[in-house]
Design a protein around this motif. Structure first.
Motif, PDB file in Angstrom:
ATOM      1  N   SER A 106       0.849  -1.173   0.000  1.00  0.00           N
ATOM      2  CA  SER A 106       0.000   0.000   0.000  1.00  0.00           C
ATOM      3  C   SER A 106       0.896   1.237   0.000  1.00  0.00           C
ATOM      4  O   SER A 106       2.109   1.138  -0.190  1.00  0.00           O
ATOM      5  CB  SER A 106      -0.907  -0.052   1.233  1.00  0.00           C
ATOM      6  OG  SER A 106      -1.867   0.956   1.186  1.00  0.00           O
ATOM      7  N   GLN A 107       0.290   2.397   0.194  1.00  0.00           N
ATOM      8  CA  GLN A 107       1.067   3.634   0.180  1.00  0.00           C
ATOM      9  C   GLN A 107       0.295   4.734   0.897  1.00  0.00           C
ATOM     10  O   GLN A 107      -0.898   4.590   1.142  1.00  0.00           O
ATOM     11  CB  GLN A 107       1.310   4.082  -1.259  1.00  0.00           C
ATOM     12  CG  GLN A 107      -0.004   4.366  -1.984  1.00  0.00           C
ATOM     13  CD  GLN A 107       0.213   4.870  -3.402  1.00  0.00           C
ATOM     14  OE1 GLN A 107       1.048   4.354  -4.117  1.00  0.00           O
ATOM     15  NE2 GLN A 107      -0.554   5.869  -3.788  1.00  0.00           N
ATOM     16  N   ILE A 108       0.991   5.807   1.225  1.00  0.00           N
ATOM     17  CA  ILE A 108       0.314   7.010   1.689  1.00  0.00           C
ATOM     18  C   ILE A 108      -0.209   7.740   0.453  1.00  0.00           C
ATOM     19  O   ILE A 108       0.533   7.970  -0.503  1.00  0.00           O
ATOM     20  CB  ILE A 108       1.297   7.912   2.476  1.00  0.00           C
ATOM     21  CG1 ILE A 108       1.731   7.224   3.783  1.00  0.00           C
ATOM     22  CG2 ILE A 108       0.660   9.272   2.760  1.00  0.00           C
ATOM     23  CD1 ILE A 108       0.626   6.955   4.787  1.00  0.00           C
ATOM     24  N   ASN A 109      -1.502   8.070   0.466  1.00  0.00           N
ATOM     25  CA  ASN A 109      -2.090   8.745  -0.692  1.00  0.00           C
ATOM     26  C   ASN A 109      -2.004  10.262  -0.596  1.00  0.00           C
ATOM     27  O   ASN A 109      -1.929  10.945  -1.612  1.00  0.00           O
ATOM     28  CB  ASN A 109      -3.560   8.338  -0.846  1.00  0.00           C
ATOM     29  CG  ASN A 109      -3.691   6.854  -1.120  1.00  0.00           C
ATOM     30  OD1 ASN A 109      -3.696   6.046  -0.190  1.00  0.00           O
ATOM     31  ND2 ASN A 109      -3.754   6.479  -2.384  1.00  0.00           N
ATOM     32  N   ALA A 110      -2.071  10.788   0.629  1.00  0.00           N
ATOM     33  CA  ALA A 110      -2.002  12.241   0.774  1.00  0.00           C
ATOM     34  C   ALA A 110      -1.616  12.623   2.195  1.00  0.00           C
ATOM     35  O   ALA A 110      -1.890  11.890   3.151  1.00  0.00           O
ATOM     36  CB  ALA A 110      -3.363  12.872   0.447  1.00  0.00           C
ATOM     37  N   LEU A 111      -0.953  13.765   2.292  1.00  0.00           N
ATOM     38  CA  LEU A 111      -0.724  14.405   3.592  1.00  0.00           C
ATOM     39  C   LEU A 111      -1.413  15.759   3.513  1.00  0.00           C
ATOM     40  O   LEU A 111      -1.237  16.502   2.538  1.00  0.00           O
ATOM     41  CB  LEU A 111       0.768  14.578   3.848  1.00  0.00           C
ATOM     42  CG  LEU A 111       1.151  15.420   5.079  1.00  0.00           C
ATOM     43  CD1 LEU A 111       2.439  14.871   5.715  1.00  0.00           C
ATOM     44  CD2 LEU A 111       1.366  16.900   4.726  1.00  0.00           C
ATOM     45  N   ILE A 187      -9.700  14.619  -0.833  1.00  0.00           N
ATOM     46  CA  ILE A 187      -9.883  13.157  -0.857  1.00  0.00           C
ATOM     47  C   ILE A 187     -10.661  12.753  -2.106  1.00  0.00           C
ATOM     48  O   ILE A 187     -10.329  11.767  -2.764  1.00  0.00           O
ATOM     49  CB  ILE A 187     -10.603  12.672   0.423  1.00  0.00           C
ATOM     50  CG1 ILE A 187      -9.698  12.889   1.631  1.00  0.00           C
ATOM     51  CG2 ILE A 187     -10.975  11.188   0.302  1.00  0.00           C
ATOM     52  CD1 ILE A 187     -10.308  12.473   2.957  1.00  0.00           C
ATOM     53  N   GLY A 188     -11.681  13.541  -2.447  1.00  0.00           N
ATOM     54  CA  GLY A 188     -12.486  13.231  -3.631  1.00  0.00           C
ATOM     55  C   GLY A 188     -11.658  13.198  -4.901  1.00  0.00           C
ATOM     56  O   GLY A 188     -11.861  12.351  -5.773  1.00  0.00           O
ATOM     57  N   ARG A 189     -10.671  14.101  -4.976  1.00  0.00           N
ATOM     58  CA  ARG A 189      -9.804  14.137  -6.166  1.00  0.00           C
ATOM     59  C   ARG A 189      -8.824  12.982  -6.173  1.00  0.00           C
ATOM     60  O   ARG A 189      -8.401  12.506  -7.208  1.00  0.00           O
ATOM     61  CB  ARG A 189      -9.001  15.448  -6.191  1.00  0.00           C
ATOM     62  CG  ARG A 189      -9.812  16.687  -6.507  1.00  0.00           C
ATOM     63  CD  ARG A 189      -8.900  17.819  -6.966  1.00  0.00           C
ATOM     64  NE  ARG A 189      -7.884  18.198  -5.995  1.00  0.00           N
ATOM     65  CZ  ARG A 189      -8.047  19.157  -5.067  1.00  0.00           C
ATOM     66  NH1 ARG A 189      -9.181  19.801  -4.984  1.00  0.00           N
ATOM     67  NH2 ARG A 189      -7.075  19.447  -4.242  1.00  0.00           N
ATOM     68  N   GLU A 190      -8.424  12.544  -4.962  1.00  0.00           N
ATOM     69  CA  GLU A 190      -7.324  11.588  -4.845  1.00  0.00           C
ATOM     70  C   GLU A 190      -7.772  10.132  -4.765  1.00  0.00           C
ATOM     71  O   GLU A 190      -7.010   9.235  -5.113  1.00  0.00           O
ATOM     72  CB  GLU A 190      -6.550  11.854  -3.533  1.00  0.00           C
ATOM     73  CG  GLU A 190      -6.042  13.261  -3.391  1.00  0.00           C
ATOM     74  CD  GLU A 190      -4.645  13.389  -3.960  1.00  0.00           C
ATOM     75  OE1 GLU A 190      -3.930  12.395  -3.933  1.00  0.00           O
ATOM     76  OE2 GLU A 190      -4.313  14.472  -4.455  1.00  0.00           O
ATOM     77  N   MET A 191      -8.976   9.924  -4.240  1.00  0.00           N
ATOM     78  CA  MET A 191      -9.385   8.554  -3.909  1.00  0.00           C
ATOM     79  C   MET A 191      -9.527   7.711  -5.176  1.00  0.00           C
ATOM     80  O   MET A 191     -10.192   8.122  -6.111  1.00  0.00           O
ATOM     81  CB  MET A 191     -10.713   8.582  -3.158  1.00  0.00           C
ATOM     82  CG  MET A 191     -11.197   7.213  -2.817  1.00  0.00           C
ATOM     83  SD  MET A 191     -11.400   6.840  -1.088  1.00  0.00           S
ATOM     84  CE  MET A 191     -12.163   8.169  -0.316  1.00  0.00           C
ATOM     85  N   PRO A 192      -8.931   6.508  -5.196  1.00  0.00           N
ATOM     86  CA  PRO A 192      -9.091   5.642  -6.357  1.00  0.00           C
ATOM     87  C   PRO A 192     -10.567   5.320  -6.576  1.00  0.00           C
ATOM     88  O   PRO A 192     -11.332   5.216  -5.611  1.00  0.00           O
ATOM     89  CB  PRO A 192      -8.315   4.374  -5.968  1.00  0.00           C
ATOM     90  CG  PRO A 192      -7.448   4.749  -4.830  1.00  0.00           C
ATOM     91  CD  PRO A 192      -8.122   5.906  -4.140  1.00  0.00           C
ATOM     92  N   ALA A 193     -10.982   5.203  -7.840  1.00  0.00           N
ATOM     93  CA  ALA A 193     -12.375   4.913  -8.154  1.00  0.00           C
ATOM     94  C   ALA A 193     -12.822   3.642  -7.462  1.00  0.00           C
ATOM     95  O   ALA A 193     -12.042   2.710  -7.291  1.00  0.00           O
ATOM     96  CB  ALA A 193     -12.526   4.759  -9.664  1.00  0.00           C
ATOM     97  N   GLY A 194     -14.104   3.618  -7.037  1.00  0.00           N
ATOM     98  CA  GLY A 194     -14.666   2.410  -6.434  1.00  0.00           C
ATOM     99  C   GLY A 194     -14.573   2.366  -4.938  1.00  0.00           C
ATOM    100  O   GLY A 194     -15.093   1.452  -4.305  1.00  0.00           O
ATOM    101  N   GLN A 195     -13.909   3.351  -4.304  1.00  0.00           N
ATOM    102  CA  GLN A 195     -13.810   3.326  -2.827  1.00  0.00           C
ATOM    103  C   GLN A 195     -14.810   4.270  -2.193  1.00  0.00           C
ATOM    104  O   GLN A 195     -15.215   5.234  -2.791  1.00  0.00           O
ATOM    105  CB  GLN A 195     -12.408   3.709  -2.380  1.00  0.00           C
ATOM    106  CG  GLN A 195     -11.457   2.559  -2.543  1.00  0.00           C
ATOM    107  CD  GLN A 195     -10.198   2.750  -1.693  1.00  0.00           C
ATOM    108  OE1 GLN A 195     -10.241   3.309  -0.609  1.00  0.00           O
ATOM    109  NE2 GLN A 195      -9.094   2.245  -2.153  1.00  0.00           N
TER     110      GLN A 195
END
Ligand code: AP5
Length: 195
Positions: A106-111, A187-195
């Motif tokens: 996994s990874q950190i998606n945003a700070l 978060i809306g811009r960053e979140m992978p589709a489907g989550q």
């Protein structure tokens, strides 16, 4: 999986925003400050060790904090996302988190930095000091030490994530609702589709 770091000086609203996010997204919330306070309330050796640092407004040593964090993350292999609140606070903690996320594929998606000036912070924390039950909320000099430790040791962590293209800055002096809307839009811009 979506993993977010809520970042900012003491009293910037990390805990407030983490609670709102947990309600909306069903993420796991990990606050190292809350974990230390829980250990303190149970009077464990870890709590006793952390107390002297916390009461003076200093950071608990990395090796202690990292071991505690790693254990908590490992207890939750199947979550849809994690909100890290108050971790990482030093460059070694950031490097460790990176490794930990890689180990979970996994990874950190945003700070997200909640940007609040020192005077507002002192005012906010002294304002809640009487009711928070926290020894580190009662004295202005301890609050200013916490802020200085943020500036000296923690703020460089922002650059680490900025270099990875993952850092965002939100005006933390807006109302909690406004801050929450800003975070949602990131978060809306960053979140992978489907989550
Ligand atoms: P920790 O518990 O993480 O405390 P902190 O970072 O100092 O942050 P706070 O919990 O005080 O504030 P917050 O940003 O969550 O803001 P909140 O939402 O509560 O750490 C405590 C100690 O543990 C550290 O000093 C250190 O010793 C140790 N520690 C923890 N993690 C560590 C680590 N990784 N490494 C080493 N040591 C570690 O809001 C604050 C107040 O403002 C509230 O009254 C709230 O209602 C109000 N408020 C919130 N948002 C707003 C807003 N937008 N407008 C107006 N008021 C607001």
């Amino acid at each position: 999986m979506y993993n977010l770091i809520l970042f900012g000086p003491p009293g910037s609203g990390k805990g407030t925003q983490a609670s709102l996010l947990v309600d909306k997204y069903d993420f796991l919330h990990i606050s190292t400050g809350d974990m230390f306070r829980e250990e303190l309330s149970r009077n464990t050796p870890l709590g006793q060790e952390a107390r002297s640092y916390m009461d003076a407004g200093h950071l608990v040593p990395d090796e202690v904090t990292i071991a505690m964090l790693r254990k908590r993350v490992d207890q939750h292999p199947d979550v849809t996302g994690i909100i890290f609140d108050g971790f990482p606070r030093t460059d070694p903690q950031a490097a460790e988190l990176n490794e930990l996320m890689q180990g979970r594929s996994s990874q950190i998606n945003a700070l997200i930095l909640l940007d609040v000036d020192a005077d507002t912070i002192v005012e906010r924390i002294l304002g809640r000091g009487a009711t928070s039950g926290r020894a580190d909320d009662l004295k202005e000099d301890v609050i200013r030490t916490r802020y200085e430790n943020f500036v000296n040791y923690t703020s460089p962590v922002f650059d680490f994530y900025q270099n990875l293209g993952l850092a965002h800055r939100v005006d933390g002096t807006l109302t909690p609702e406004e801050v929450s809307r800003e975070i949602d839009s990131i978060i809306g811009r960053e979140m992978p589709a489907g989550q």
